[in-house]
Design a protein around this motif. Sequence first.
Motif, PDB file in Angstrom:
ATOM      1  N   ASN A 290       0.825  -1.212   0.000  1.00 27.29           N
ATOM      2  CA  ASN A 290       0.000   0.000   0.000  1.00 27.29           C
ATOM      3  C   ASN A 290       0.858   1.259   0.000  1.00 27.29           C
ATOM      4  O   ASN A 290       0.522   2.254  -0.651  1.00 27.29           O
ATOM      5  CB  ASN A 290      -0.935   0.006   1.212  1.00 27.29           C
ATOM      6  N   GLY A 291       1.978   1.218   0.729  1.00 24.70           N
ATOM      7  CA  GLY A 291       2.892   2.360   0.733  1.00 24.70           C
ATOM      8  C   GLY A 291       3.484   2.615  -0.642  1.00 24.70           C
ATOM      9  O   GLY A 291       3.581   3.771  -1.084  1.00 24.70           O
ATOM     10  N   LEU A 292       3.880   1.549  -1.340  1.00 22.38           N
ATOM     11  CA  LEU A 292       4.437   1.685  -2.682  1.00 22.38           C
ATOM     12  C   LEU A 292       3.386   2.209  -3.657  1.00 22.38           C
ATOM     13  O   LEU A 292       3.677   3.069  -4.504  1.00 22.38           O
ATOM     14  CB  LEU A 292       4.975   0.332  -3.165  1.00 22.38           C
ATOM     15  N   LEU A 293       2.160   1.697  -3.557  1.00 27.64           N
ATOM     16  CA  LEU A 293       1.103   2.149  -4.457  1.00 27.64           C
ATOM     17  C   LEU A 293       0.728   3.603  -4.187  1.00 27.64           C
ATOM     18  O   LEU A 293       0.428   4.355  -5.124  1.00 27.64           O
ATOM     19  CB  LEU A 293      -0.128   1.256  -4.308  1.00 27.64           C
ATOM     20  N   GLU A 294       0.771   4.014  -2.919  1.00 26.92           N
ATOM     21  CA  GLU A 294       0.472   5.408  -2.603  1.00 26.92           C
ATOM     22  C   GLU A 294       1.526   6.334  -3.203  1.00 26.92           C
ATOM     23  O   GLU A 294       1.208   7.420  -3.699  1.00 26.92           O
ATOM     24  CB  GLU A 294       0.416   5.594  -1.082  1.00 26.92           C
ATOM     25  N   ARG A 295       2.785   5.872  -3.191  1.00 27.39           N
ATOM     26  CA  ARG A 295       3.843   6.657  -3.835  1.00 27.39           C
ATOM     27  C   ARG A 295       3.586   6.810  -5.329  1.00 27.39           C
ATOM     28  O   ARG A 295       3.726   7.906  -5.891  1.00 27.39           O
ATOM     29  CB  ARG A 295       5.199   5.964  -3.618  1.00 27.39           C
ATOM     30  N   ILE A 296       3.167   5.711  -5.963  1.00 21.13           N
ATOM     31  CA  ILE A 296       2.860   5.763  -7.394  1.00 21.13           C
ATOM     32  C   ILE A 296       1.683   6.688  -7.653  1.00 21.13           C
ATOM     33  O   ILE A 296       1.688   7.472  -8.609  1.00 21.13           O
ATOM     34  CB  ILE A 296       2.575   4.344  -7.922  1.00 21.13           C
ATOM     35  N   HIS A 297       0.653   6.613  -6.798  1.00 21.75           N
ATOM     36  CA  HIS A 297      -0.499   7.501  -6.953  1.00 21.75           C
ATOM     37  C   HIS A 297      -0.086   8.969  -6.834  1.00 21.75           C
ATOM     38  O   HIS A 297      -0.570   9.818  -7.599  1.00 21.75           O
ATOM     39  CB  HIS A 297      -1.560   7.177  -5.894  1.00 21.75           C
TER      40      HIS A 297
END
Length: 426
Positions: free
Chosen positions: A301-308
């Motif tokens: 989730n942390g990685l996806l939030e960075r991508i978002h």
Amino acid sequence: MIGNICVQVQRGDITTETTEAIVNSTNENLDLSVGAVSKAILQAGGRSIVDECQTLGRQLPGAVVITEAGKLRCNYIIHVVTVTQQTLEQSIMGILQLAEQNGIKSLSMPAIGTGGLGIDSNDVASKTFHVIGDFVQQALYQQNLRLIRITIFQQPIVGIFQQAMTDLLTTPRTQDDRGAMRKWFGAVGSTIRQAFMGPDKEEQTVLRKQFNTIVLDIYAGSQQNINGAIKHLEATMDQEFSDVVVDDTSVRKLSKEDMSNLNTLADSLNVKVYMVDTGSVTRLHIQGGPMDVMTVHKEVNGLLERIHDEERQEREAKLFAKNVRWLFLNEKEEFEEYDLLTTGIIERAFQHNKSDITLNIEEGQYKIDFKKMMESDLDNPSSSVVEVRRELKEGGFGLLHHGQLWHLVNRWRELYSILNPMSMIQ
């Protein structure tokens, strides 16, 4: 059960199965008019299956392909092409792998090769269970597939398959046979085995070193009792195993470095992380112990939030940079344009009436002073400052910052009151 997969053997008509997919053995032309099972599928499923098979075209021997199921009660048909005695195990493994890749959770298959191909039923039964066991070993903590229902029309062959399952549990094994054994036990499995068959500490100790799964053969007086036992076992397994599917459009944007870091964390926690790409969507699967899966999921989730965040910045940059360009004076004394993302970041700060903005460009930090319209190198303070310039693109217009917007609103109100004096009288 074999690992996390419930395996059932039953007598029945495979064309009436309600599992997500069924299996059909066919020829290189995917001709459903040849073979008893194929003909039954054609009759019950309709012409659309034939049309899709014709679209796929001629297949090589041993190929495994998937189509939709027409009017059948299942969703998909997995077609396995030209099975032989020599390729039987490879073909069955291909079926399971294709089901897994397509996210299929339940699968019904016939006694492959026992019809017109004439392969010995005992050999087919033994190899089928062996391959399922090998699949579990290779894909431990990686299964979408949770149910394999072997549906056979001929009662004598049903008996042969049931006997093959019994042999897996009752045939004695020696120390030298461990590498080829088809008995799969684990922490949960040993508990279940003791409950049903009594303790066998020496054998369990040996097996636990080699395997982490279980084969369980369930016998009961009625189908209702069998279903109840399966539900109880599945509830027990669910307490020990968690399967989280991350269905996010940004999953496919995870970099190799991101996946490498995730796998390093997952390996330390005995968790499996892998992607399934169906073409239209990419899903990330996280499988293992519930608490460990939760830890890895939080990292994902942390990685996806960075991508978002990066995607939002890029969208904003395109908006802010649509009508303007920002340029800096390079070493050749020529004005050079910043890239799109940097332009957007600069313009956004300018529109928000900031006095300056700090940029990270090519591993260096630079500061732009909007009052002086100069850029300075923060990593090298002694270097000379560089002039920057803001220009409107041809046909473009600058966005209004907050102060300008309120000023315009107030001026509009004043003008409206002059032209319409009665509107101001309450």
